[in-house]
Design a protein around this motif. Structure first.
Motif, PDB file in Angstrom:
ATOM      1  N   GLY A   1      -3.400  10.010  -3.730  1.00  0.00           N
ATOM      2  CA  GLY A   1      -4.685   9.322  -3.211  1.00  0.00           C
ATOM      3  C   GLY A   1      -4.011   8.047  -2.323  1.00  0.00           C
ATOM      4  N   ASP A   2      -4.680   7.004  -2.189  1.00  0.00           N
ATOM      5  CA  ASP A   2      -4.326   5.775  -1.370  1.00  0.00           C
ATOM      6  C   ASP A   2      -4.494   4.673  -2.410  1.00  0.00           C
ATOM      7  OD1 ASP A   2      -3.667   3.963   0.538  1.00  0.00           O
ATOM      8  OD2 ASP A   2      -5.955   3.576   1.333  1.00  0.00           O
ATOM      9  N   TRP A   3      -3.425   3.966  -2.375  1.00  0.00           N
ATOM     10  CA  TRP A   3      -3.110   2.964  -3.691  1.00  0.00           C
ATOM     11  C   TRP A   3      -2.647   1.528  -3.305  1.00  0.00           C
ATOM     12  CZ3 TRP A   3      -5.276   5.617  -7.600  1.00  0.00           C
ATOM     13  CH2 TRP A   3      -5.194   6.878  -7.257  1.00  0.00           C
TER      14      TRP A   3
ATOM     15  N   ASP B   1      -6.755   1.666  -7.095  1.00  0.00           N
ATOM     16  CA  ASP B   1      -7.527   1.844  -6.088  1.00  0.00           C
ATOM     17  C   ASP B   1      -7.726   1.156  -4.911  1.00  0.00           C
ATOM     18  OD1 ASP B   1      -9.426   3.518  -4.776  1.00  0.00           O
ATOM     19  OD2 ASP B   1     -10.386   4.115  -6.767  1.00  0.00           O
ATOM     20  N   ALA B   2      -7.383   1.724  -3.957  1.00  0.00           N
ATOM     21  CA  ALA B   2      -7.356   0.762  -2.669  1.00  0.00           C
ATOM     22  C   ALA B   2      -8.579   0.351  -2.253  1.00  0.00           C
ATOM     23  CB  ALA B   2      -6.676   1.491  -1.348  1.00  0.00           C
TER      24      ALA B   2
ATOM     25  N   ASN C   1       0.867  -1.288  -0.021  1.00  0.00           N
ATOM     26  CA  ASN C   1      -0.053   0.124  -0.062  1.00  0.00           C
ATOM     27  C   ASN C   1       0.770   1.357   0.091  1.00  0.00           C
ATOM     28  OD1 ASN C   1      -1.391   2.228   1.896  1.00  0.00           O
ATOM     29  ND2 ASN C   1      -2.753   1.021   0.805  1.00  0.00           N
ATOM     30  N   GLU C   2       0.381   2.293  -0.779  1.00  0.00           N
ATOM     31  CA  GLU C   2       1.274   3.577  -0.787  1.00  0.00           C
ATOM     32  C   GLU C   2       0.111   4.667  -0.813  1.00  0.00           C
ATOM     33  OE1 GLU C   2       3.516   6.187  -4.159  1.00  0.00           O
ATOM     34  OE2 GLU C   2       4.073   4.052  -3.981  1.00  0.00           O
ATOM     35  N   THR C   3       0.325   5.829  -0.039  1.00  0.00           N
ATOM     36  CA  THR C   3      -0.249   6.709   0.165  1.00  0.00           C
ATOM     37  C   THR C   3       0.315   8.062  -0.292  1.00  0.00           C
ATOM     38  OG1 THR C   3      -1.797   6.096   1.933  1.00  0.00           O
ATOM     39  CG2 THR C   3      -1.763   8.341   1.655  1.00  0.00           C
ATOM     40  N   ASN C   4      -0.011   8.815  -1.305  1.00  0.00           N
ATOM     41  CA  ASN C   4       0.886   9.984  -1.633  1.00  0.00           C
ATOM     42  C   ASN C   4      -0.280  10.963  -1.958  1.00  0.00           C
ATOM     43  OD1 ASN C   4      -0.253   9.360  -4.494  1.00  0.00           O
ATOM     44  ND2 ASN C   4       1.366   8.160  -4.852  1.00  0.00           N
ATOM     45  N   GLU C   5       0.316  12.088  -2.623  1.00  0.00           N
ATOM     46  CA  GLU C   5      -0.571  13.210  -2.812  1.00  0.00           C
ATOM     47  C   GLU C   5      -1.841  12.970  -3.904  1.00  0.00           C
ATOM     48  OE1 GLU C   5       2.993  13.891  -5.613  1.00  0.00           O
ATOM     49  OE2 GLU C   5       2.477  12.828  -3.762  1.00  0.00           O
TER      50      GLU C   5
ATOM     51  N   TYR D   1      -0.886   1.709 -10.260  1.00  0.00           N
ATOM     52  CA  TYR D   1      -1.308   2.291  -8.934  1.00  0.00           C
ATOM     53  C   TYR D   1      -3.235   1.946  -9.068  1.00  0.00           C
ATOM     54  CZ  TYR D   1       2.591   4.559  -7.980  1.00  0.00           C
ATOM     55  OH  TYR D   1       4.045   4.691  -7.431  1.00  0.00           O
TER      56      TYR D   1
END
Length: 262
Positions: free
Chosen positions: A165-167, A190-191, A159-163, A188
């Motif tokens: 969104g959440d992916w 959509d989580a 999982n990665e959260t950046n500017e 990426y």
């Protein structure tokens, strides 16, 4: 536009997406299963025999490049249409229509400029060029369907959260396949459900740095499947739109029949 990794064989032969038992949770293939469900499912893709689309590159609100594609996914027949801009095409080709009929498996075919068939070295060059456009343009449209192709190496990065969104992030690399096997892609997802691809980023073979984030936008239903019709880089430097899309269960053979020549 840089060529994307080659599509090997026809999609019918490569439609072995999924398996008898679910993939282990938290793996790249498990996330691929989730993406496939969001796009209509494995069976929906397998039912799709005919695909057509137009590739449009847009700069400053103006289309600067266009190519029209027609594909019999089951039999590998292909037709590509484009126009050589004056002064940029092969000899005798500037500003005229190019139509190439070929087989995606054998890469053999026939090329016509302004209705005139070109054989020999020129014909071979045009067929090769059309095949490269097929590889590039169809990968940009259909990448989420490609993770289980031979030679594709998907890896779940977590999982990665950046500017943006959440992916859930999956890395794609390639084992000596395609036109540029050194390319790498970061996908990426959509989580939150539905788990559609919303962005990607790539590092092209021979380049020093990764490219910008590119958004996958405007998901729509075509026939039995979902496709995203717009790619736009977050820095505004790239816009690609797909138009004139059809995804159908049957095919008109005449689409792939070259004109009769004397």
């Amino acid at each position: 536009m840089r060529r994307a990794p080659q599509l090997l064989l026809t999609f019918c032969a490569l439609a072995m997406i999924g398996c008898a038992t679910p993939e282990p949770e938290g793996t790249a293939l498990a996330w691929h299963d989730s993406v496939m469900v969001a796009m209509g499912g494995k069976k929906a893709w397998e039912r799709t025999r005919f695909l057509q689309f137009r590739w449009n590159v847009i700069r400053d609100g103006r289309v600067v490049s266009q190519r029209m594609h027609y594909w019999d996914l089951w039999d590998g027949r292909y037709r590509l249409e484009t126009t050589f801009q004056t002064g940029t095409g092969p000899q005798h080709g500037g500003g005229q229509s190019l139509v190439v009929y070929f087989d995606v498996n054998t890469r053999e075919g026939q090329a016509f400029i302004g209705g005139m068939q070109f054989g020999g070295a020129m014909g071979d060059t045009l067929v090769k060029r059309a095949h490269a456009w097929f590889v590039n343009d169809s990968f940009w449209l259909l990448m989420p369907y490609k993770w289980r192709d031979p030679g594709v190496l998907p890896e779940y990065l977590g999982n990665e959260t950046n500017e943006h969104g959440d992916w859930e992030v999956v890395h794609l690399s390639f084992d000596e396949v395609g036109l540029t096997p050194g390319d790498q892609y970061w996908v990426y997802i959509d989580a939150e459900s539905p788990h559609l691809v919303r962005m990607w980023r790539y590092h092209l073979q021979g380049r020093d740095d990764k490219g910008p984030f590119i958004r996958w936008q405007n998901w729509q239903q075509f026939g039995d499947i979902l496709l995203a019709t717009r790619r736009e880089s977050v820095d505004g430097g790239l816009v690609i739109e797909f138009s004139d899309i059809k995804a159908e269960r049957s095919v008109d053979p005449s689409v792939f029949t070259p004109p009769t020549t004397n």
